[in-house]
Scaffold this motif. Structure first.
Motif, PDB file in Angstrom:
ATOM      1  N   PRO A  26       0.815  -1.224   0.000  1.00 46.59           N
ATOM      2  CA  PRO A  26       0.000   0.000   0.000  1.00 46.59           C
ATOM      3  C   PRO A  26       0.843   1.266   0.000  1.00 46.59           C
ATOM      4  O   PRO A  26       0.440   2.279  -0.582  1.00 46.59           O
ATOM      5  N   PHE A  27       2.019   1.242   0.646  1.00 43.14           N
ATOM      6  CA  PHE A  27       2.914   2.406   0.600  1.00 43.14           C
ATOM      7  C   PHE A  27       3.286   2.730  -0.852  1.00 43.14           C
ATOM      8  O   PHE A  27       3.265   3.890  -1.275  1.00 43.14           O
ATOM      9  N   THR A  28       3.639   1.696  -1.624  1.00 42.14           N
ATOM     10  CA  THR A  28       4.057   1.913  -3.012  1.00 42.14           C
ATOM     11  C   THR A  28       2.913   2.428  -3.865  1.00 42.14           C
ATOM     12  O   THR A  28       3.080   3.374  -4.647  1.00 42.14           O
ATOM     13  N   VAL A  29       1.732   1.809  -3.723  1.00 44.63           N
ATOM     14  CA  VAL A  29       0.580   2.244  -4.514  1.00 44.63           C
ATOM     15  C   VAL A  29       0.213   3.692  -4.173  1.00 44.63           C
ATOM     16  O   VAL A  29      -0.085   4.498  -5.066  1.00 44.63           O
ATOM     17  N   ALA A  30       0.271   4.047  -2.878  1.00 44.85           N
ATOM     18  CA  ALA A  30      -0.047   5.419  -2.466  1.00 44.85           C
ATOM     19  C   ALA A  30       0.989   6.413  -3.007  1.00 44.85           C
ATOM     20  O   ALA A  30       0.627   7.491  -3.503  1.00 44.85           O
ATOM     21  N   LEU A  31       2.270   6.056  -2.915  1.00 47.64           N
ATOM     22  CA  LEU A  31       3.314   6.944  -3.431  1.00 47.64           C
ATOM     23  C   LEU A  31       3.232   7.074  -4.948  1.00 47.64           C
ATOM     24  O   LEU A  31       3.463   8.157  -5.502  1.00 47.64           O
ATOM     25  N   ALA A  32       2.913   5.977  -5.646  1.00 52.81           N
ATOM     26  CA  ALA A  32       2.778   6.026  -7.098  1.00 52.81           C
ATOM     27  C   ALA A  32       1.625   6.943  -7.503  1.00 52.81           C
ATOM     28  O   ALA A  32       1.707   7.652  -8.513  1.00 52.81           O
ATOM     29  N   TRP A  33       0.564   6.923  -6.709  1.00 53.38           N
ATOM     30  CA  TRP A  33      -0.564   7.834  -6.984  1.00 53.38           C
ATOM     31  C   TRP A  33      -0.170   9.275  -6.710  1.00 53.38           C
ATOM     32  O   TRP A  33      -0.454  10.175  -7.514  1.00 53.38           O
ATOM     33  N   ALA A  34       0.512   9.526  -5.585  1.00 53.40           N
ATOM     34  CA  ALA A  34       0.853  10.894  -5.195  1.00 53.40           C
ATOM     35  C   ALA A  34       1.970  11.485  -6.044  1.00 53.40           C
ATOM     36  O   ALA A  34       1.929  12.664  -6.416  1.00 53.40           O
ATOM     37  N   VAL A  35       2.979  10.678  -6.366  1.00 58.01           N
ATOM     38  CA  VAL A  35       4.174  11.194  -7.043  1.00 58.01           C
ATOM     39  C   VAL A  35       4.093  11.043  -8.557  1.00 58.01           C
ATOM     40  O   VAL A  35       4.470  11.949  -9.303  1.00 58.01           O
ATOM     41  N   LEU A  36       3.581   9.892  -9.027  1.00 56.63           N
ATOM     42  CA  LEU A  36       3.585   9.603 -10.456  1.00 56.63           C
ATOM     43  C   LEU A  36       2.222   9.745 -11.115  1.00 56.63           C
ATOM     44  O   LEU A  36       2.118   9.679 -12.336  1.00 56.63           O
ATOM     45  N   GLY A  37       1.177   9.934 -10.315  1.00 57.74           N
ATOM     46  CA  GLY A  37      -0.158  10.082 -10.881  1.00 57.74           C
ATOM     47  C   GLY A  37      -0.760   8.791 -11.390  1.00 57.74           C
ATOM     48  O   GLY A  37      -1.663   8.816 -12.231  1.00 57.74           O
ATOM     49  N   GLU A  38      -0.291   7.636 -10.888  1.00 62.58           N
ATOM     50  CA  GLU A  38      -0.854   6.346 -11.286  1.00 62.58           C
ATOM     51  C   GLU A  38      -2.108   6.064 -10.444  1.00 62.58           C
ATOM     52  O   GLU A  38      -2.030   5.978  -9.227  1.00 62.58           O
ATOM     53  N   GLN A  57      -7.901  -3.658  -8.794  1.00 59.99           N
ATOM     54  CA  GLN A  57      -6.563  -3.677  -8.229  1.00 59.99           C
ATOM     55  C   GLN A  57      -6.597  -3.336  -6.743  1.00 59.99           C
ATOM     56  O   GLN A  57      -5.898  -3.953  -5.931  1.00 59.99           O
ATOM     57  N   VAL A  58      -7.401  -2.340  -6.381  1.00 60.04           N
ATOM     58  CA  VAL A  58      -7.544  -1.978  -4.973  1.00 60.04           C
ATOM     59  C   VAL A  58      -8.172  -3.131  -4.200  1.00 60.04           C
ATOM     60  O   VAL A  58      -7.705  -3.510  -3.112  1.00 60.04           O
ATOM     61  N   LEU A  59      -9.238  -3.720  -4.775  1.00 58.58           N
ATOM     62  CA  LEU A  59      -9.906  -4.846  -4.118  1.00 58.58           C
ATOM     63  C   LEU A  59      -8.945  -6.029  -3.963  1.00 58.58           C
ATOM     64  O   LEU A  59      -8.893  -6.672  -2.906  1.00 58.58           O
ATOM     65  N   GLY A  60      -8.166  -6.297  -5.006  1.00 62.63           N
ATOM     66  CA  GLY A  60      -7.201  -7.384  -4.931  1.00 62.63           C
ATOM     67  C   GLY A  60      -6.158  -7.144  -3.864  1.00 62.63           C
ATOM     68  O   GLY A  60      -5.773  -8.069  -3.132  1.00 62.63           O
ATOM     69  N   GLY A  61      -5.700  -5.901  -3.745  1.00 63.26           N
ATOM     70  CA  GLY A  61      -4.737  -5.570  -2.704  1.00 63.26           C
ATOM     71  C   GLY A  61      -5.304  -5.771  -1.311  1.00 63.26           C
ATOM     72  O   GLY A  61      -4.616  -6.276  -0.416  1.00 63.26           O
ATOM     73  N   VAL A  62      -6.572  -5.404  -1.132  1.00 60.55           N
ATOM     74  CA  VAL A  62      -7.224  -5.584   0.176  1.00 60.55           C
ATOM     75  C   VAL A  62      -7.338  -7.068   0.518  1.00 60.55           C
ATOM     76  O   VAL A  62      -7.042  -7.495   1.647  1.00 60.55           O
ATOM     77  N   ALA A 101       2.658   0.361 -10.704  1.00 57.41           N
ATOM     78  CA  ALA A 101       3.001  -0.198  -9.397  1.00 57.41           C
ATOM     79  C   ALA A 101       1.900  -1.107  -8.862  1.00 57.41           C
ATOM     80  O   ALA A 101       2.168  -2.128  -8.237  1.00 57.41           O
ATOM     81  N   ALA A 102       0.640  -0.742  -9.101  1.00 60.47           N
ATOM     82  CA  ALA A 102      -0.478  -1.533  -8.589  1.00 60.47           C
ATOM     83  C   ALA A 102      -0.556  -2.903  -9.253  1.00 60.47           C
ATOM     84  O   ALA A 102      -1.214  -3.806  -8.734  1.00 60.47           O
ATOM     85  N   THR A 103       0.095  -3.080 -10.410  1.00 61.20           N
ATOM     86  CA  THR A 103       0.130  -4.384 -11.069  1.00 61.20           C
ATOM     87  C   THR A 103       1.233  -5.264 -10.509  1.00 61.20           C
ATOM     88  O   THR A 103       1.056  -6.472 -10.325  1.00 61.20           O
ATOM     89  N   ALA A 154       0.070  -3.179 -20.595  1.00 57.33           N
ATOM     90  CA  ALA A 154       1.334  -2.448 -20.522  1.00 57.33           C
ATOM     91  C   ALA A 154       1.385  -1.310 -21.517  1.00 57.33           C
ATOM     92  O   ALA A 154       1.934  -0.250 -21.268  1.00 57.33           O
ATOM     93  N   SER A 155       0.778  -1.499 -22.707  1.00 55.91           N
ATOM     94  CA  SER A 155       0.852  -0.471 -23.736  1.00 55.91           C
ATOM     95  C   SER A 155       0.039   0.751 -23.390  1.00 55.91           C
ATOM     96  O   SER A 155       0.202   1.810 -23.971  1.00 55.91           O
ATOM     97  N   ARG A 156      -0.879   0.621 -22.406  1.00 57.97           N
ATOM     98  CA  ARG A 156      -1.714   1.770 -22.017  1.00 57.97           C
ATOM     99  C   ARG A 156      -1.315   2.303 -20.665  1.00 57.97           C
ATOM    100  O   ARG A 156      -2.009   3.101 -20.064  1.00 57.97           O
ATOM    101  N   ALA A 157      -0.185   1.837 -20.142  1.00 53.92           N
ATOM    102  CA  ALA A 157       0.252   2.271 -18.823  1.00 53.92           C
ATOM    103  C   ALA A 157       0.628   3.733 -18.849  1.00 53.92           C
ATOM    104  O   ALA A 157       0.786   4.350 -19.894  1.00 53.92           O
ATOM    105  N   HIS A 158       0.778   4.293 -17.690  1.00 55.62           N
ATOM    106  CA  HIS A 158       1.209   5.684 -17.546  1.00 55.62           C
ATOM    107  C   HIS A 158       2.521   5.888 -18.276  1.00 55.62           C
ATOM    108  O   HIS A 158       3.409   5.041 -18.234  1.00 55.62           O
TER     109      HIS A 158
END
Length: 299
Positions: free
Chosen positions: A98-110, A116-121, A234-236, A285-289
């Motif tokens: 969750p740290f990585t997913v949160a940082l990827a959202w905050a820093v990289l806009g992913e 993906q969120v449900l799977g992580g939970v 990151a969420a993948t 992958a081809s549609r990733a950020h």
């Protein structure tokens, strides 16, 4: 993810799970920061003599090395030496997901998708199930060190995504070189020169511990892991790390004779189900950020 990359991720988590056995063996005779500095020193030397630096900013390479070496493994090994059980540490450090997913959202806009969120939970529930079964009253200070180690791992994940596609072997070798002097300095300050006395006549367990951590773990596993993070969101990728405690517990069962209970099997099944959901909800992958696909290289 392609089948090849899924298999690479499974190889990574298997090696990282086995690494907890190696860490525990090394800490029997070598202080944690000394062991950590040896790990990265041998990962760097003599490879730096034949491998050119990666095509990436030196500041980012150094930051990646410090996040991985000092932030993740310096804190992790110290926490284990001060009383955190190795098996429980392999579980707790998965808060890096969750740290990585949160940082990827905050820093990289992913932005992770709902699946993906449900799977992580679901996967984290599996980790919690195993953690409750392994239980025990963990000391607070070492426990916080392992949480700090998880944040260090998450930070390293984000830095490597910033670096983009480079020669991952070169990145691991030169980042290991960058983190070795700070680790040696910390070892001398915190553990004192006497910490190196154990190296005069190292045990075979210590030699094997350093070798396993330096080569299969640092150069191969983290090299593959970093490569996956540059190609996928990151969420993948990060949910695969939730398999590390399963690999760690199984390895301690077969190597150290620790028991495997029905709760561990149930928790492992939840982790697998969560990863399956995360992969189903992943973007192609081809549609990733853009930052995860075609990161610019330094001149």
């Amino acid at each position: 993810m392609t089948l090849r990359d899924v298999l690479a991720a499974l190889l990574v988590v298997t090696i990282l799970g086995l690494a907890f056995v190696a860490i525990k063996a090394g800490l029997e005779t070598v202080p944690p920061l000394t062991l950590c500095s040896l790990r990265f020193a041998f990962a760097a030397v003599p490879a730096v003599l034949v491998i050119r630096p990666p095509h990436a900013p030196a500041l980012l390479v150094t930051a990646f090395g410090l996040a991985l070496g000092v932030g993740q493994f310096g804190l992790l090994m110290t926490g284990i030496r001060l009383g955190m059980p190795a098996g429980l540490s392999s579980l707790l450090i998965q808060t890096q997901v969750p740290f990585t997913v949160a940082l990827a959202w905050a820093v990289l806009g992913e932005h992770p998708r709902i699946l993906q969120v449900l799977g992580g939970v679901v996967a984290l529930l599996g980790v919690a199930a195993v953690a409750l079964e392994r239980g025990g009253d963990a000391p607070l200070g070492p426990l916080l060190m392992v949480v700090g180690a998880a944040l260090g791992w998450a930070s390293a994940n984000i830095i490597v995504k910033r670096i983009g596609r480079v020669d991952m072997l070169a990145l691991m070798v030169w980042s290991s070189l960058a983190t070795t002097p700070p680790l040696l300095a910390l070892s001398l300050i915190v553990e004192g020169p006497a910490a190196f006395a154990a190296l005069a006549r190292p045990s075979w367990a210590a030699i094997g511990s350093v070798a396993f951590q330096a080569y299969p773990t640092t150069l191969l596993a983290f090299g593959l892991w970093s490569g996956l993070l540059t190609r996928y969101p990151a969420a993948t990728v990060t949910p695969f790390a939730l398999l590390v405690p399963v690999a760690g517990i199984l390895s301690t069962h077969f190597v150290l004779g620790e028991p495997v209970s029905a709760s561990i099997v149930a928790g492992g099944s939840l982790i697998l189900a969560g990863i399956a959901l995360s992969l189903r909800g992943a973007r192609p992958a081809s549609r990733a950020h853009p930052s995860t696909v075609e990161a610019p290289r330094a001149a």
